[in-house]
Design an enzyme around this catalytic site. Structure first.
Site, mmCIF file in Angstrom:
data_model
loop_
_atom_site.group_PDB
_atom_site.id
_atom_site.type_symbol
_atom_site.label_atom_id
_atom_site.label_comp_id
_atom_site.label_asym_id
_atom_site.label_seq_id
_atom_site.Cartn_x
_atom_site.Cartn_y
_atom_site.Cartn_z
ATOM 1 C CB THR A 155 42.229 -21.766 -74.263
ATOM 2 O OG1 THR A 155 41.504 -22.670 -75.102
ATOM 3 C CG2 THR A 155 43.246 -22.534 -73.440
ATOM 4 C CD GLU A 211 19.868 1.233 -44.010
ATOM 5 O OE1 GLU A 211 20.898 1.892 -43.839
ATOM 6 O OE2 GLU A 211 19.889 0.018 -44.240
ATOM 7 C CG ASP A 252 14.972 -2.468 -45.446
ATOM 8 O OD1 ASP A 252 15.108 -1.793 -44.407
ATOM 9 O OD2 ASP A 252 15.661 -2.271 -46.471
HETATM 10 N N1 BES Z 1 23.209 -0.635 -40.288
HETATM 11 C C1 BES Z 1 23.924 -0.417 -41.503
HETATM 12 C C2 BES Z 1 24.913 0.713 -41.425
HETATM 13 C C3 BES Z 1 25.980 0.586 -40.397
HETATM 14 C C4 BES Z 1 26.407 -0.628 -39.914
HETATM 15 C C5 BES Z 1 26.550 1.701 -39.941
HETATM 16 C C6 BES Z 1 27.406 -0.705 -38.984
HETATM 17 C C7 BES Z 1 27.545 1.628 -39.045
HETATM 18 C C8 BES Z 1 27.977 0.420 -38.552
HETATM 19 C C9 BES Z 1 22.960 -0.145 -42.631
HETATM 20 O O1 BES Z 1 21.862 -0.985 -42.604
HETATM 21 C C10 BES Z 1 23.684 -0.376 -43.931
HETATM 22 O O2 BES Z 1 24.041 -1.477 -44.209
HETATM 23 N N2 BES Z 1 23.876 0.678 -44.714
HETATM 24 C C11 BES Z 1 24.416 0.575 -46.028
HETATM 25 C C12 BES Z 1 23.957 1.800 -46.758
HETATM 26 C C13 BES Z 1 23.913 1.679 -48.238
HETATM 27 C C14 BES Z 1 23.027 0.569 -48.728
HETATM 28 C C15 BES Z 1 23.456 3.002 -48.806
HETATM 29 C C16 BES Z 1 25.928 0.495 -46.006
HETATM 30 O O3 BES Z 1 26.586 1.093 -45.138
HETATM 31 O O4 BES Z 1 26.474 -0.194 -46.866
HETATM 32 ZN ZN ZN Z 2 22.457 -2.947 -43.393
#
Ligand code: BES
Ligand code: ZN
Length: 443
Positions: free
Chosen positions: A304, A141, A76
């Protein structure tokens, strides 16, 4: 174009945006494409419906004398807005300047498919894999994996493994192989402040009622002292202090100095908790961030008005050994206790995820370091990540094993932003990395 890049382009063309229900058919079609790809490689592949988006599983025929490696990724992607800022359409991949440009290239379709294609390559070259392999790919995810933990519980036996590998983190800089041994956790919250029953004329009533926009600014301000320390009571109680070896090691990592973070972010000056470098603030310290804030008139010119209500959306990044549920209660208590006079305060706690830390020098950690060295031709650096992949700690709790985080995205990949991209070289390195990794983990 190589057949591998053609596969990646096909994968990228699905607008598999998990948060947007109008794209649910695209998420499903993307999962079906994956099942087709995996089955075509001779793996036993299946699609599993959940309450929202499907999980894709595949495995090689298990052999009792081999270790079992589970590779996780997500197909996703994040929404694409603001669309006008993209230089080419987000779901029509293009190669420019040695990079593939499309939503999902580096979060996480590029890396995920590199693992699949690495396996395909090994099967072509050797006819079999050095380990028993399980692929676990989810379509949720980016919305906090709401259905994956239950799926892990229900399929614990099928998913039993020795070690997990994930390539959904970053490299500190281009060409510097990076093994991450930690992730921050997260907890999200939203606050709504309500004042008058409707918007008011700021002259007729201004001065006699509290302004919710002023109040939300004060509430946001109550979170930090002037040096960036978080003022929520008990917030730091369970924070595991940085170890001396980590501080020493991180201070020598190329591409991770304060100036590097300034260059990458374009911010005019570093800012954060006193006594820590930028890398330490990101990788090992918790934060309180405002992700969105709103109230009152946003249009051209002036109006305002005293807005009737104001809101702010927050995410708090957590580190070992903070517990998201404990922290959310502390956050709620803080907002209620600091609600400015003259407004009411409603606090809604959102999704959360636990932080993760593992020993990078364990036998599997060392195998991952060797694989990174073989794939990139130089020793990897060891970092923790500022981002979150909440399912990683859940893997440990339910499946009982650690996760190796082998980063392939670089700071310029613009994940979650317009013009997301992934260097072709990293895609190719990812394919090699998978082959080296499975060989090293077999030992
Ligand atoms: N791939 C990312 C997480 C990430 C990016 C970890 C770069 C370390 C370095 C993942 O897809 C992501 O965006 N995770 C979210 C998790 C949240 C939605 C629970 C995040 O970190 O914001
Ligand atoms: Zn991400």
């Amino acid at each position: 174009m190589t057949p591998q890049l053609e596969d990646l382009f096909s994968f990228l063309r699905f607008p598999s945006i998990s948060t947007d229900s109008t794209h649910a058919p695209d998420v499903l079609a993307c999962a079906q494409w994956l099942v087709g790809k995996l089955a075509g490689m001779g793996l036993e592949a299946s699609l599993h419906e959940t309450a929202r988006h499907p999980i894709v599983l595949a495995r090689s025929i298990p052999q009792s004398d081999k270790k079992t490696v589970l590779i996780y990724g997500h197909y996703d992607v994040q929404p694409v807005d603001p669309l006008p800022l993209w230089h080419s359409p987000p779901f029509e991949p293009e190669i420019r300047d040695g990079k593939i440009w499309a939503r999902g290239t580096s979060d996480n379709k590029g890396q995920m498919l590199a693992h699949v294609l690495g396996v395909e390559q090994t099967l072509k070259e050797k006819g079999e894999l050095p380990v028993n392999l399980i692929f676990l790919f989810e379509g949720e995810e980016e919305i906090g994996s709401p259905n994956l933990a239950a799926f892990l519980q229900e399929n614990r036996e099928f998913l039993a493994c020795d070690i997990i590998a994930v390539s959904d983190t970053g490299m500190v800089a281009e060409g510097i192989p990076t093994l991450s041994y930690g992730l921050r956790g997260i907890t999200c919250a939203e606050v709504t402040l309500r004042g008058p029953k409707g918007d008011l004329h700021s002259g007729i009533y201004g001065g006699a009622v509290a302004n919710p926009a002023t109040a939300i600014a004060r509430l946001v301000n109550s979170l930090h002292d002037s040096e960036g320390k978080i003022l929520i009571e008990g917030f730091y109680n369970d924070v595991r202090p940085l170890e001396a070896w980590e501080r020493d090691m991180w201070s020598a990592i190329p591409g991770a100095a304060d100036e590097d973070f300034l260059r990458v972010t374009g911010s005019p000056a570093p800012f954060g908790e006193a006594g820590y470098s930028s890398a330490e603030r990101i990788w090992a310290r918790p934060t309180a961030e405002v992700n969105g804030i709103g109230a009152g008139y946003q249009g051209e010119g002036s109006k305002t008005v005293i807005p009737a209500q104001a809101f702010a959306k927050f995410s708090f990044r957590l580190v070992p050994d903070q517990d998201p549920r404990d922290i959310s209660e502390k956050i709620r208590a803080h907002f209620l206790a600091h609600c400015p006079a003259g407004v009411t305060c409603e606090v809604e706690i959102g999704h959360d995820g636990k932080p993760y830390i593992a020993d990078p020098h364990s036998p599997y950690g060392k195998a991952a370091q060797k694989a990174l060295k073989n794939a990139f031709g130089r020793d990897p650096v060891l970092i923790r990540e500022g981002g979150s992949i909440p399912i990683v700690q859940t893997f440990r709790e339910i499946l009982g094993c650690d996760t190796l985080l082998l980063g392939l995205a670089i700071p310029g990949c613009q994940i979650h932003a317009p013009n997301e991209n992934f260097p072709v070289a990293n895609f190719e390195a990812g394919i090699r990395l998978n082959q080296h990794l499975l060989a090293e983990l077999a030992n």
